[in-house]
Design a protein around this motif. Structure first.
Motif, PDB file in Angstrom:
ATOM      1  N   SER A  14      -1.607  27.856 -37.919  1.00  0.00           N
ATOM      2  CA  SER A  14      -1.838  26.564 -38.546  1.00  0.00           C
ATOM      3  C   SER A  14      -3.230  26.542 -39.162  1.00  0.00           C
ATOM      4  CB  SER A  14      -1.723  25.449 -37.509  1.00  0.00           C
ATOM      5  OG  SER A  14      -2.810  25.523 -36.596  1.00  0.00           O
ATOM      6  N   TYR A  44      -5.516  24.746 -38.206  1.00  0.00           N
ATOM      7  CA  TYR A  44      -6.441  24.677 -37.064  1.00  0.00           C
ATOM      8  C   TYR A  44      -6.747  26.080 -36.534  1.00  0.00           C
ATOM      9  CZ  TYR A  44      -8.241  23.670 -32.394  1.00  0.00           C
ATOM     10  OH  TYR A  44      -9.002  23.632 -31.261  1.00  0.00           O
ATOM     11  N   THR A  45      -5.713  26.853 -36.256  1.00  0.00           N
ATOM     12  CA  THR A  45      -5.952  28.175 -35.675  1.00  0.00           C
ATOM     13  C   THR A  45      -6.501  29.163 -36.688  1.00  0.00           C
ATOM     14  OG1 THR A  45      -3.615  28.743 -35.992  1.00  0.00           O
ATOM     15  CG2 THR A  45      -4.256  27.932 -33.809  1.00  0.00           C
ATOM     16  N   TRP A  49      -6.247  19.104 -37.787  1.00  0.00           N
ATOM     17  CA  TRP A  49      -5.380  19.159 -36.609  1.00  0.00           C
ATOM     18  C   TRP A  49      -4.099  18.409 -36.915  1.00  0.00           C
ATOM     19  CZ3 TRP A  49      -4.767  21.630 -32.173  1.00  0.00           C
ATOM     20  CH2 TRP A  49      -3.924  21.090 -31.217  1.00  0.00           C
ATOM     21  N   ASP A  50      -2.949  19.037 -36.686  1.00  0.00           N
ATOM     22  CA  ASP A  50      -1.651  18.363 -36.806  1.00  0.00           C
ATOM     23  C   ASP A  50      -1.322  17.759 -35.449  1.00  0.00           C
ATOM     24  OD1 ASP A  50      -1.280  19.076 -39.445  1.00  0.00           O
ATOM     25  OD2 ASP A  50      -0.067  20.828 -38.994  1.00  0.00           O
ATOM     26  N   LYS A 102       2.669  21.417 -35.295  1.00  0.00           N
ATOM     27  CA  LYS A 102       2.423  21.872 -36.665  1.00  0.00           C
ATOM     28  C   LYS A 102       3.487  21.295 -37.594  1.00  0.00           C
ATOM     29  CE  LYS A 102       2.344  26.070 -39.420  1.00  0.00           C
ATOM     30  NZ  LYS A 102       2.624  27.491 -39.418  1.00  0.00           N
ATOM     31  N   SER A 119      -1.721  14.014 -39.308  1.00  0.00           N
ATOM     32  CA  SER A 119      -2.846  14.928 -39.140  1.00  0.00           C
ATOM     33  C   SER A 119      -4.162  14.178 -39.070  1.00  0.00           C
ATOM     34  CB  SER A 119      -2.881  15.956 -40.269  1.00  0.00           C
ATOM     35  OG  SER A 119      -3.080  15.299 -41.499  1.00  0.00           O
ATOM     36  N   THR A 131      -8.400  15.088 -39.655  1.00  0.00           N
ATOM     37  CA  THR A 131      -9.381  16.060 -40.115  1.00  0.00           C
ATOM     38  C   THR A 131     -10.762  15.573 -39.717  1.00  0.00           C
ATOM     39  OG1 THR A 131      -8.001  16.742 -41.969  1.00  0.00           O
ATOM     40  CG2 THR A 131     -10.345  17.286 -42.099  1.00  0.00           C
ATOM     41  N   ARG A 140     -13.828  23.745 -30.675  1.00  0.00           N
ATOM     42  CA  ARG A 140     -12.927  22.991 -31.547  1.00  0.00           C
ATOM     43  C   ARG A 140     -12.258  21.838 -30.802  1.00  0.00           C
ATOM     44  NH1 ARG A 140      -9.652  27.499 -34.926  1.00  0.00           N
ATOM     45  NH2 ARG A 140      -9.213  28.204 -32.816  1.00  0.00           N
ATOM     46  N   LEU A 192     -12.625  17.834 -31.687  1.00  0.00           N
ATOM     47  CA  LEU A 192     -11.498  16.918 -31.896  1.00  0.00           C
ATOM     48  C   LEU A 192     -11.564  15.736 -30.937  1.00  0.00           C
ATOM     49  CD1 LEU A 192      -8.499  19.350 -32.401  1.00  0.00           C
ATOM     50  CD2 LEU A 192      -9.183  17.541 -33.966  1.00  0.00           C
ATOM     51  N   VAL A 208      -4.900  15.420 -26.792  1.00  0.00           N
ATOM     52  CA  VAL A 208      -5.160  16.291 -27.948  1.00  0.00           C
ATOM     53  C   VAL A 208      -6.135  17.393 -27.548  1.00  0.00           C
ATOM     54  CG1 VAL A 208      -6.175  16.372 -30.254  1.00  0.00           C
ATOM     55  CG2 VAL A 208      -4.593  14.527 -29.648  1.00  0.00           C
ATOM     56  N   ALA A 227      -5.415  21.301 -27.965  1.00  0.00           N
ATOM     57  CA  ALA A 227      -6.315  22.146 -28.754  1.00  0.00           C
ATOM     58  C   ALA A 227      -6.817  23.323 -27.928  1.00  0.00           C
ATOM     59  CB  ALA A 227      -7.490  21.312 -29.273  1.00  0.00           C
TER      60      ALA A 227
END
Length: 115
Positions: free
Chosen positions: A2, A4-5, A26-27, A31, A36, A38, A66, A70, A87, A91
């Motif tokens: 994704s 993110y990754t 981040w979804d 995914k 989402s 950001t 990360r 978030l 979340v 994450a």
């Protein structure tokens, strides 16, 4: 994978807080969910770890950055602590953090807001 990754930004420590060189996407849920978040690059976050636990959970550990970013952004945006903690846990999982460390960190952030 994704956005993110696949994120290739870096974190810079400035005055005790971190900022990123790129926005962090981040979804929510999964995914491609269509929902989402950001985190803007200029947003500042920290990784709060009580001093006695820093040997096991070093605040500057890249695999925590990360998720912490978030989590802090969602709290600042008005999400409830349990929602942001969920979340954060997802994450950390996406970042390959072991299940026992994820559990400890999830419980830690959840309890921190109840103090």
């Amino acid at each position: 994978m994704s956005a993110y990754t696949d994120w290739e930004g870096e974190f810079l420590l400035e005055d005790g807080r971190y900022r990123a060189t790129l926005p962090l996407p981040w979804d929510v849920g999964c995914k491609g969910s269509g929902v989402s978040v950001t985190v803007p690059a200029e947003f500042r976050h920290n990784v709060s770890v009580p001093a006695p636990l820093r040997w096991a959970f070093p605040p500057d550990e890249p695999e925590f950055q990360r998720g912490a970013r978030l989590h802090d952004f969602l709290l600042a945006a008005g999400w409830s602590p349990p929602e942001a903690a969920g979340v954060f846990h997802a994450a950390l999982k996406a970042d390959g953090v072991s299940s026992w460390r994820r559990l400890c960190m999830f419980v830690g952030v959840a309890l921190w807001h109840w103090r």
